[in-house]
Design a protein around this motif. Structure first.
Motif, PDB file in Angstrom:
ATOM      1  N   LYS A 255       9.313  34.413 -15.622  1.00 37.95           N
ATOM      2  CA  LYS A 255       8.016  34.982 -15.986  1.00 37.95           C
ATOM      3  C   LYS A 255       7.828  34.934 -17.499  1.00 37.95           C
ATOM      4  CE  LYS A 255       5.157  39.146 -15.674  1.00 37.95           C
ATOM      5  NZ  LYS A 255       4.872  39.158 -17.118  1.00 37.95           N
ATOM      6  N   GLU A 259       4.851  32.508 -17.971  1.00 41.64           N
ATOM      7  CA  GLU A 259       3.613  33.261 -18.114  1.00 41.64           C
ATOM      8  C   GLU A 259       3.421  33.826 -19.520  1.00 41.64           C
ATOM      9  OE1 GLU A 259       3.101  36.083 -14.931  1.00 41.64           O
ATOM     10  OE2 GLU A 259       4.193  34.792 -13.532  1.00 41.64           O
ATOM     11  N   ASP A 263       2.635  29.674 -21.789  1.00 38.00           N
ATOM     12  CA  ASP A 263       1.179  29.750 -21.846  1.00 38.00           C
ATOM     13  C   ASP A 263       0.690  29.873 -23.285  1.00 38.00           C
ATOM     14  OD1 ASP A 263       1.105  29.490 -19.149  1.00 38.00           O
ATOM     15  OD2 ASP A 263       0.552  31.569 -18.708  1.00 38.00           O
TER      16      ASP A 263
END
Length: 454
Positions: A255, A259, A263
């Protein structure tokens, strides 16, 4: 007679019970073996799915997406540099001309790397080939522009080719990888969760079987517990807990990698490409004579600048610190400001946004001078690395942007490396969780195959 019948019946029951106990113990061994095999399949499925998530993010899609963005950045940088050659009247050996050749070389290197890492077939191959083809035509137009000392027609053709053909093809390349990354990331995480739940269920059934076997031995042989069965149960529960804990830790690391860090790297890479394009459009605006093309170039600059941040970023850093979410829907830089996750990222991203605001203000003053017919003053305000020049502010922006990206890239690499280390431990925990109940049944029931000795 009745007494002998009772004794005979008791002896028959005892004999049947003695034969029944080994059968029940063998049945429990076989049930344990079946559950271990199911747990092994589930654990292996979970391990492979988690490994696939890591491979998708770390090796297949994410590097290709960043490579595509680096292609866009290098090409937009090259476009900026060659326009600066014309704007400053440099020769072939000037700093901007040298930077142009270096940027083209970087773009070609990234194209080769992307071609060597094709994962999704024609969706990647076609944009790479189209970019190479259009890039050759772009360089031909730039050569004609330089040979004709800034021919506006050839320059505008080269600019249109870069904006409408070359950069969009690089965007198609990263979109293909982004689509597959998001889909594979969601699918593989879902599969990993399903396999993990199945493993937990099989482990729970194994634990119940070991407990039930303890109670069975206690009822039949008047024992309180079997040390081997108890040790196996505890070892299995500890190992299964370690396995599940490793899975949760890897999920957290992925994650962070996907994320949070990736990103942001993606946002910042896009920001850099759009910034170079905007800078090139500002320079082309200063090169063109008054007319429709000049007005169109100003509109193109405004559109590119709005991709980074709609409106003018505030000059006061306290505004960023107090209301970071305010900028979320204002462009790529606003999205980055609203998703600060790592140490040092906030100050670096704030510096980038402030430098971009400074660049926009200087560029606006240069356009005002140009519109007033003071071309030489507009040129002086735009060129050079001295303070309060447009290039000075732009260089500060790129430096802060690169620093922010480096923070996120380091977090991405660190999360992946941490996940790989945990994955190695996860395999060992799985082996122990499967071996413990087998050994418990093998040694715990060896002395329980028959009734206790008198």
């Amino acid at each position: 007679m009745a007494t002998r019948q009772v004794v005979s019946i008791a002896e028959s029951v005892l004999l049947a019970t003695r034969h029944l106990v080994p059968f029940q113990l063998r049945l429990r061994r076989r049930a344990a073996l079946l559950l271990v095999l199911l747990a092994a399949a589930a654990g292996l499925g979970a391990w492979l799915s988690i490994r696939d998530v890591m491979q998708t993010v770390g090796r297949d899609a994410a590097p290709s997406i960043i490579a595509a963005q680096d292609i866009r950045t290098a090409l937009a940088d090259a476009h900026t540099q060659i326009v600066n050659v014309l704007l400053a009247g440099e020769g072939d050996s000037g700093p901007s001309a040298l930077a142009f050749r270096q940027s083209i070389a970087r773009a070609n290197d990234h194209l080769v790397s992307a071609a060597q890492n094709i994962t999704y077939g024609e969706e990647e191959r076609l944009p790479i080939l189209a970019t190479m083809e259009h890039l050759a035509e772009y360089q031909r137009l730039i050569g004609r522009t330089l040979a004709q000392r800034g021919d506006p027609t050839a320059l505008l053709q080269a600019d249109a080719l870069m904006r409408e053909r070359i950069l969009p093809q690089a965007r198609l390349l990263d979109q293909a990888n982004e689509k597959h990354l998001n889909q594979a990331y969601a699918d593989e995480r879902w599969q990993a969760r399903c396999w993990t739940y199945l493993f937990a269920a099989m482990t729970a059934l194994l634990a119940l079987l070991l407990l039930e076997t303890q109670f069975f031995l206690a009822r039949r042989f008047r024992r309180r517990l079997s040390p081997a069965l108890l040790a196996g149960l505890l070892a299995m529960l500890a190992a299964a807990g370690g396995f599940l804990s490793c899975g949760a830790e890897i999920g957290h690391q992925m994650k962070v990698a996907k994320e949070d860090a990736f990103d942001s790297v993606y946002l910042l890479a896009q920001s850099k490409a759009w910034a170079y394009l905007a800078n090139a459009q500002q320079s082309i605006y200063l090169l063109l004579p008054p007319g429709r093309d000049k007005v169109a170039q100003q509109a193109l600059f405004a559109a590119s600048a709005a991709r980074l941040f709609r409106g003018e970023p505030p000059a006061d850093a306290r505004v960023f610190d107090a209301h970071p979410d305010r900028f979320k829907d204002k462009g790529l830089l606003g999205e980055e400001m609203a998703s600060i996750d790592f140490d040092g990222e906030a100050s670096s991203a704030t510096a980038a946004l402030r430098a971009w605001g400074e660049y926009l203000r200087i560029a606006a003053r240069a356009r005002g001078l140009e519109d007033a017919g003071r071309h030489s003053q507009a040129l002086a305000l735009s060129l050079g690395s001295q303070p309060r020049r447009a290039d000075w502010a732009f260089d500060n922006f790129i430096e802060s942007l690169d620093h922010t990206r480096a923070i996120n890239q380091q977090a991405f690499d660190s999360a992946l490396n941490g996940a790989r280390q945990v994955l190695e431990r996860m395999w060992k925990w799985l082996g122990l969780a499967l071996l413990a109940p087998l050994l418990a049944m093998a040694f715990g029931l060896r002395s329980g195959d028959g009734p206790p000795s008198a």
